[in-house]
Write a protein that holds these residues in place. Structure first.
Motif, PDB file in Angstrom:
ATOM      1  N   SER A 149       0.806  -1.109   0.066  1.00  0.00           N
ATOM      2  CA  SER A 149      -0.119  -0.002   0.048  1.00  0.00           C
ATOM      3  C   SER A 149       0.683   1.416  -0.001  1.00  0.00           C
ATOM      4  O   SER A 149       0.478   2.600  -0.630  1.00  0.00           O
ATOM      5  CB  SER A 149      -0.979  -0.103   1.249  1.00  0.00           C
ATOM      6  OG  SER A 149      -1.883  -1.022   1.132  1.00  0.00           O
ATOM      7  N   VAL A 150       2.123   1.442   0.797  1.00  0.00           N
ATOM      8  CA  VAL A 150       2.918   2.441   0.751  1.00  0.00           C
ATOM      9  C   VAL A 150       3.589   2.733  -0.604  1.00  0.00           C
ATOM     10  O   VAL A 150       3.550   3.884  -1.138  1.00  0.00           O
ATOM     11  CB  VAL A 150       3.963   2.108   1.895  1.00  0.00           C
ATOM     12  CG1 VAL A 150       5.058   3.203   1.657  1.00  0.00           C
ATOM     13  CG2 VAL A 150       3.528   1.986   3.192  1.00  0.00           C
ATOM     14  N   VAL A 151       4.010   1.632  -1.539  1.00  0.00           N
ATOM     15  CA  VAL A 151       4.540   1.742  -2.785  1.00  0.00           C
ATOM     16  C   VAL A 151       3.461   2.130  -3.680  1.00  0.00           C
ATOM     17  O   VAL A 151       3.489   2.952  -4.462  1.00  0.00           O
ATOM     18  CB  VAL A 151       5.168   0.303  -2.945  1.00  0.00           C
ATOM     19  CG1 VAL A 151       5.477   0.442  -4.543  1.00  0.00           C
ATOM     20  CG2 VAL A 151       6.012  -0.008  -2.207  1.00  0.00           C
ATOM     21  N   SER A 167      13.149   5.496   4.232  1.00  0.00           N
ATOM     22  CA  SER A 167      13.223   5.611   2.748  1.00  0.00           C
ATOM     23  C   SER A 167      13.972   4.253   2.249  1.00  0.00           C
ATOM     24  O   SER A 167      14.050   3.885   1.170  1.00  0.00           O
ATOM     25  CB  SER A 167      14.621   6.702   2.540  1.00  0.00           C
ATOM     26  OG  SER A 167      15.526   6.433   3.366  1.00  0.00           O
ATOM     27  N   HIS A 168      14.817   3.314   3.299  1.00  0.00           N
ATOM     28  CA  HIS A 168      15.250   2.083   3.155  1.00  0.00           C
ATOM     29  C   HIS A 168      14.860   1.021   4.103  1.00  0.00           C
ATOM     30  O   HIS A 168      14.904   1.631   5.192  1.00  0.00           O
ATOM     31  CB  HIS A 168      16.904   2.499   3.095  1.00  0.00           C
ATOM     32  CG  HIS A 168      17.263   3.410   1.865  1.00  0.00           C
ATOM     33  ND1 HIS A 168      17.234   4.387   1.726  1.00  0.00           N
ATOM     34  CD2 HIS A 168      17.910   2.909   0.509  1.00  0.00           C
ATOM     35  CE1 HIS A 168      17.482   5.299   0.596  1.00  0.00           C
ATOM     36  NE2 HIS A 168      17.940   4.369  -0.135  1.00  0.00           N
ATOM     37  N   ALA A 169      15.172   0.143   3.610  1.00  0.00           N
ATOM     38  CA  ALA A 169      14.882  -1.130   4.803  1.00  0.00           C
ATOM     39  C   ALA A 169      15.843  -2.306   4.297  1.00  0.00           C
ATOM     40  O   ALA A 169      16.534  -2.689   3.128  1.00  0.00           O
ATOM     41  CB  ALA A 169      13.425  -1.537   4.669  1.00  0.00           C
ATOM     42  N   ARG A 170      16.444  -3.037   5.271  1.00  0.00           N
ATOM     43  CA  ARG A 170      17.195  -4.303   5.285  1.00  0.00           C
ATOM     44  C   ARG A 170      16.529  -5.355   6.243  1.00  0.00           C
ATOM     45  O   ARG A 170      16.157  -4.944   7.329  1.00  0.00           O
ATOM     46  CB  ARG A 170      18.586  -3.916   5.497  1.00  0.00           C
ATOM     47  CG  ARG A 170      19.301  -2.878   4.889  1.00  0.00           C
ATOM     48  CD  ARG A 170      20.678  -2.579   5.210  1.00  0.00           C
ATOM     49  NE  ARG A 170      20.757  -2.175   6.404  1.00  0.00           N
ATOM     50  CZ  ARG A 170      22.110  -2.018   7.061  1.00  0.00           C
ATOM     51  NH1 ARG A 170      23.150  -2.123   6.457  1.00  0.00           N
ATOM     52  NH2 ARG A 170      22.070  -1.503   8.248  1.00  0.00           N
ATOM     53  N   MET A 171      16.932  -6.565   6.013  1.00  0.00           N
ATOM     54  CA  MET A 171      16.692  -7.851   6.486  1.00  0.00           C
ATOM     55  C   MET A 171      17.887  -8.602   6.818  1.00  0.00           C
ATOM     56  O   MET A 171      18.952  -8.600   6.213  1.00  0.00           O
ATOM     57  CB  MET A 171      15.511  -8.727   5.821  1.00  0.00           C
ATOM     58  CG  MET A 171      14.213  -7.840   5.350  1.00  0.00           C
ATOM     59  SD  MET A 171      13.186  -8.936   4.308  1.00  0.00           S
ATOM     60  CE  MET A 171      12.683 -10.257   5.331  1.00  0.00           C
ATOM     61  N   PHE A 172      17.852  -9.036   8.056  1.00  0.00           N
ATOM     62  CA  PHE A 172      19.343  -9.818   8.763  1.00  0.00           C
ATOM     63  C   PHE A 172      18.628 -11.150   9.015  1.00  0.00           C
ATOM     64  O   PHE A 172      17.572 -11.358   9.523  1.00  0.00           O
ATOM     65  CB  PHE A 172      19.757  -8.915   9.785  1.00  0.00           C
ATOM     66  CG  PHE A 172      20.301  -7.253   9.428  1.00  0.00           C
ATOM     67  CD1 PHE A 172      21.550  -7.243   9.268  1.00  0.00           C
ATOM     68  CD2 PHE A 172      19.317  -6.442   9.306  1.00  0.00           C
ATOM     69  CE1 PHE A 172      22.052  -6.166   9.164  1.00  0.00           C
ATOM     70  CE2 PHE A 172      19.625  -5.117   9.015  1.00  0.00           C
ATOM     71  CZ  PHE A 172      21.085  -4.969   8.992  1.00  0.00           C
ATOM     72  N   LEU A 173      19.766 -11.892   9.165  1.00  0.00           N
ATOM     73  CA  LEU A 173      19.651 -13.308   9.864  1.00  0.00           C
ATOM     74  C   LEU A 173      21.357 -13.347  10.579  1.00  0.00           C
ATOM     75  O   LEU A 173      22.122 -13.207   9.896  1.00  0.00           O
ATOM     76  CB  LEU A 173      19.319 -14.302   8.692  1.00  0.00           C
ATOM     77  CG  LEU A 173      18.764 -15.409   9.301  1.00  0.00           C
ATOM     78  CD1 LEU A 173      17.318 -15.237   9.658  1.00  0.00           C
ATOM     79  CD2 LEU A 173      18.690 -16.441   8.156  1.00  0.00           C
ATOM     80  N   LEU A 251      13.007   2.240  -1.079  1.00  0.00           N
ATOM     81  CA  LEU A 251      11.575   2.353  -1.056  1.00  0.00           C
ATOM     82  C   LEU A 251      10.975   3.465  -1.895  1.00  0.00           C
ATOM     83  O   LEU A 251       9.926   3.554  -2.191  1.00  0.00           O
ATOM     84  CB  LEU A 251      10.977   2.609   0.377  1.00  0.00           C
ATOM     85  CG  LEU A 251      11.522   1.764   1.575  1.00  0.00           C
ATOM     86  CD1 LEU A 251      10.658   2.119   2.945  1.00  0.00           C
ATOM     87  CD2 LEU A 251      10.863   0.470   1.040  1.00  0.00           C
ATOM     88  N   GLY A 252      12.097   4.319  -2.426  1.00  0.00           N
ATOM     89  CA  GLY A 252      11.917   5.192  -3.583  1.00  0.00           C
ATOM     90  C   GLY A 252      11.604   4.418  -5.073  1.00  0.00           C
ATOM     91  O   GLY A 252      11.283   5.252  -5.916  1.00  0.00           O
ATOM     92  N   LYS A 253      12.213   3.162  -4.874  1.00  0.00           N
ATOM     93  CA  LYS A 253      12.164   2.283  -6.467  1.00  0.00           C
ATOM     94  C   LYS A 253      11.486   1.081  -6.258  1.00  0.00           C
ATOM     95  O   LYS A 253      11.174   0.573  -7.341  1.00  0.00           O
ATOM     96  CB  LYS A 253      13.862   2.247  -6.787  1.00  0.00           C
ATOM     97  CG  LYS A 253      14.524   3.541  -6.928  1.00  0.00           C
ATOM     98  CD  LYS A 253      16.178   3.376  -7.004  1.00  0.00           C
ATOM     99  CE  LYS A 253      16.664   4.828  -7.314  1.00  0.00           C
ATOM    100  NZ  LYS A 253      18.395   4.342  -7.468  1.00  0.00           N
ATOM    101  N   VAL A 254      11.483   0.423  -5.234  1.00  0.00           N
ATOM    102  CA  VAL A 254      11.041  -0.814  -5.323  1.00  0.00           C
ATOM    103  C   VAL A 254       9.559  -0.973  -5.803  1.00  0.00           C
ATOM    104  O   VAL A 254       8.787  -0.032  -5.418  1.00  0.00           O
ATOM    105  CB  VAL A 254      11.104  -1.737  -3.972  1.00  0.00           C
ATOM    106  CG1 VAL A 254      10.003  -1.036  -2.979  1.00  0.00           C
ATOM    107  CG2 VAL A 254      10.909  -3.243  -3.809  1.00  0.00           C
ATOM    108  N   THR A 255       9.051  -2.036  -6.430  1.00  0.00           N
ATOM    109  CA  THR A 255       7.538  -2.302  -6.961  1.00  0.00           C
ATOM    110  C   THR A 255       6.917  -3.249  -6.364  1.00  0.00           C
ATOM    111  O   THR A 255       7.547  -4.155  -5.489  1.00  0.00           O
ATOM    112  CB  THR A 255       7.762  -2.540  -8.526  1.00  0.00           C
ATOM    113  OG1 THR A 255       8.234  -3.914  -8.683  1.00  0.00           O
ATOM    114  CG2 THR A 255       8.627  -1.455  -9.344  1.00  0.00           C
TER     115      THR A 255
END
Length: 372
Positions: A149-151, A167-173, A251-255
Motif C-alpha cells: 500500500s505504501v508503494v 526511505s530504505h529497509a534491510r533484513m538480517f539473519l 523504498l523510492g524504487k521497489v515495485t
C-alpha cells in the motif's frame, strides 16, 4: 506494525486470495482499538525514531505536503505538522480515524491535518505530496504486506523528487544459541505422547480407531512446534556471529511486483563462537535518509536487532533448528533463503533456508518455517 501471533485468523481459499471484506475483518480490525495503538506508541525506540527522523529534519517537512499512510492514532501526522508541514493527509482504514481526528483537534492541528478514513487503494487526494511517511513494518519486516500500500501510494500520489520516510529497509539473519528450540521439541514429543494416550482411550471407551489420523496430527503439531517461527527478545550474548543483511530495499524504487515475487538470495553467515546453532535469528532495520532530491539533514536508523536493553515491539523472529547444526568457531554458513507470501493468507510469510557449513561434508540442511 508487528503484532503478536494469532491476532489474525488464517484465511483458506484455494487460490490463496481472501475476499476484500474478510481481509478487512481479519487484518484491519485489530488496529481500531486504542489498546493496540498504545502498545505501539509506548515502544519508544519506534516512536522516538520517527520523532527524531521528522523533527531533526524540519527543513525537509517545512512548507511541504505530507501523506501519512495508515495513520492509526495520528501520531506521525502530528509530528509532521510540528515540523512545519503545510498540509498533512492522514489516511486510516479503520474507525481509529475518529480517534485520530479527536487527537488532532485536541492538539490544535486541524488547520493542517486532514484525517481521511479509507484505504490508499480507494481514496483520492486533491494534490500531489512531497513526503510519504508510514509505519508499515511487520514481523521480519514484510509480514502483513502493508508495504504494498505504501508503494502504491508513492506511485499514485508522490510528486517528482519526493521522499519516503523511511526511505530504505534491510533484513538480517544470524546464528544463535538458545534452549528454546529444545523446549519446543520436548513440547512436540509431549503432544505426540498425549495423542497416543488419546487414541488408546478412544479405542477402549468407544471402540473407535483414530490411528488413521496420527500422521496428519503429527504434521500439524510439528508445523506448530518446530516449523513456526517465534517472537523472541534475543540478548546479544546469544549471537554466535554477526547479523548478515541478505536483502535491502530502496523504498523510492521497489515495485509491488518485486515484493510479490518474494525473496531469493544467497549469502554467508560467519560463526564467531562455536555452535551448536540452535536457531537463526531474524530482524530488520529501516533508515530515514530522504531522497536524492531532498536528502535528510540528520539521517536516522530504527533497528530491531538484539539489544541488551530489550526488544522493540517487533522483537526478533527465532527460526529453530531441530536437531541443531554443529559448527566450530570461525566456520562459515553458506545459505540460500526464500521468503514468500503464504497461499492461505497473503499477509503471512513462509520461509525456507538451505544452509551448509562450508567445508563440512554431509552438513547441508533444508529448513522450512511459517511466520504467523
Amino acid at each position: 506494525m508487528g503484532r503478536s501471533a494469532g491476532e489474525e485468523a488464517r484465511l483458506s481459499n484455494l487460490d490463496g486470495k481472501a475476499p476484500e471484506s474478510t481481509d478487512f475483518a481479519n487484518y484491519f480490525c485489530t488496529y481500531a482499538y486504542l489498546y493496540h495503538q498504545k502498545d505501539m506508541l509506548e515502544d519508544h525506540k519506534r516512536t522516538g525514531a520517527y520523532y527524531n527522523a521528522v523533527l531533526q529534519n524540519r527543513r525537509q517537512f517545512h512548507g511541504k505536503v505530507v501523506l501519512d499512510v495508515g495513520t492509526g492514532s495520528g501520531i506521525l501526522a502530528i509530528f509532521a505538522a510540528k515540523a512545519g508541514a503545510r498540509k498533512v493527509y492522514a489516511v486510516e482504514a479503520t474507525d481509529m480515524a475518529k480517534q485520530a481526528r479527536t487527537l488532532v483537534e485536541a492538539n490544535k492541528f486541524s488547520d493542517v491535518i486532514e484525517v481521511i478514513q479509507g484505504t490508499i487503494e480507494s481514496i483520492e487526494l486533491p494534490e500531489k505530496v512531497d513526503v510519504i511517511i508510514s509505519e508499515w513494518m511487520g514481523y521480519f519486516l514484510l509480514r502483513e504486506s502493508m508495504l504494498d500500500s505504501v508503494v502504491l501510494a508513492r506511485d499514485k500520489f508522490m510528486a517528482p523528487g519526493g521522499a519516503m520516510y523511511p526511505s530504505h529497509a534491510r533484513m538480517f539473519l544470524a546464528p544463535i544459541h538458545t534452549e528454546a528450540g529444545a523446549r519446543r521439541n520436548t513440547d512436540f514429543q509431549g503432544s505426540m505422547e498425549g495423542w497416543a494416550e488419546f487414541i488408546g482411550e478412544m479405542s477402549a471407551y468407544y471402540q473407535v480407531d483414530l490411528s488413521c489420523l496420527s500422521e496428519p496430527f503429527r504434521r500439524e503439531q510439528r508445523d506448530y512446534y518446530l516449523q513456526t517461527s517465534q517472537w523472541c527478545d534475543v540478548h546479544p550474548s546469544q549471537l554466535l556471529g554477526p547479523g548478515t543483511p541478505f536483502v535491502s530495499y530502496d523504498l523510492g524504487k521497489v515495485t509491488v511486483e518485486e515484493l510479490k515475487a518474494g525473496i531469493r538470495e544467497n549469502f554467508e553467515m560467519a560463526v564467531v563462537e562455536a555452535g551448536p546453532v540452535n536457531a537463526f535469528c531474524g530482524w530488520f532495520d529501516v533508515q530515514f535518509r530522504g531522497s536524492d532530491a531532498s536528502p535528510a539533514d540528520s539521517p536516522v536508523t530504527l533497528t530491531t536487532a538484539p539489544d541488551p536493553t530489550g526488544a522493540t515491539h517487533w522483537g526478533q523472529q527465532s527460526f529453530y533448528c531441530v536437531p541443531p547444526i554443529d559448527c566450530a568457531a570461525g566456520a562459515t554458513l553458506k545459505a540460500a533463503i526464500k521468503v514468500d507470501r503464504r497461499r492461505d493468507n497473503h499477509r503471512l510469510l513462509a520461509v525456507e533456508l538451505a544452509v551448509k557449513v562450508e567445508g563440512q561434508s554431509g552438513g547441508a540442511r533444508e529448513l522450512k518455517w511459517n511466520i504467523e
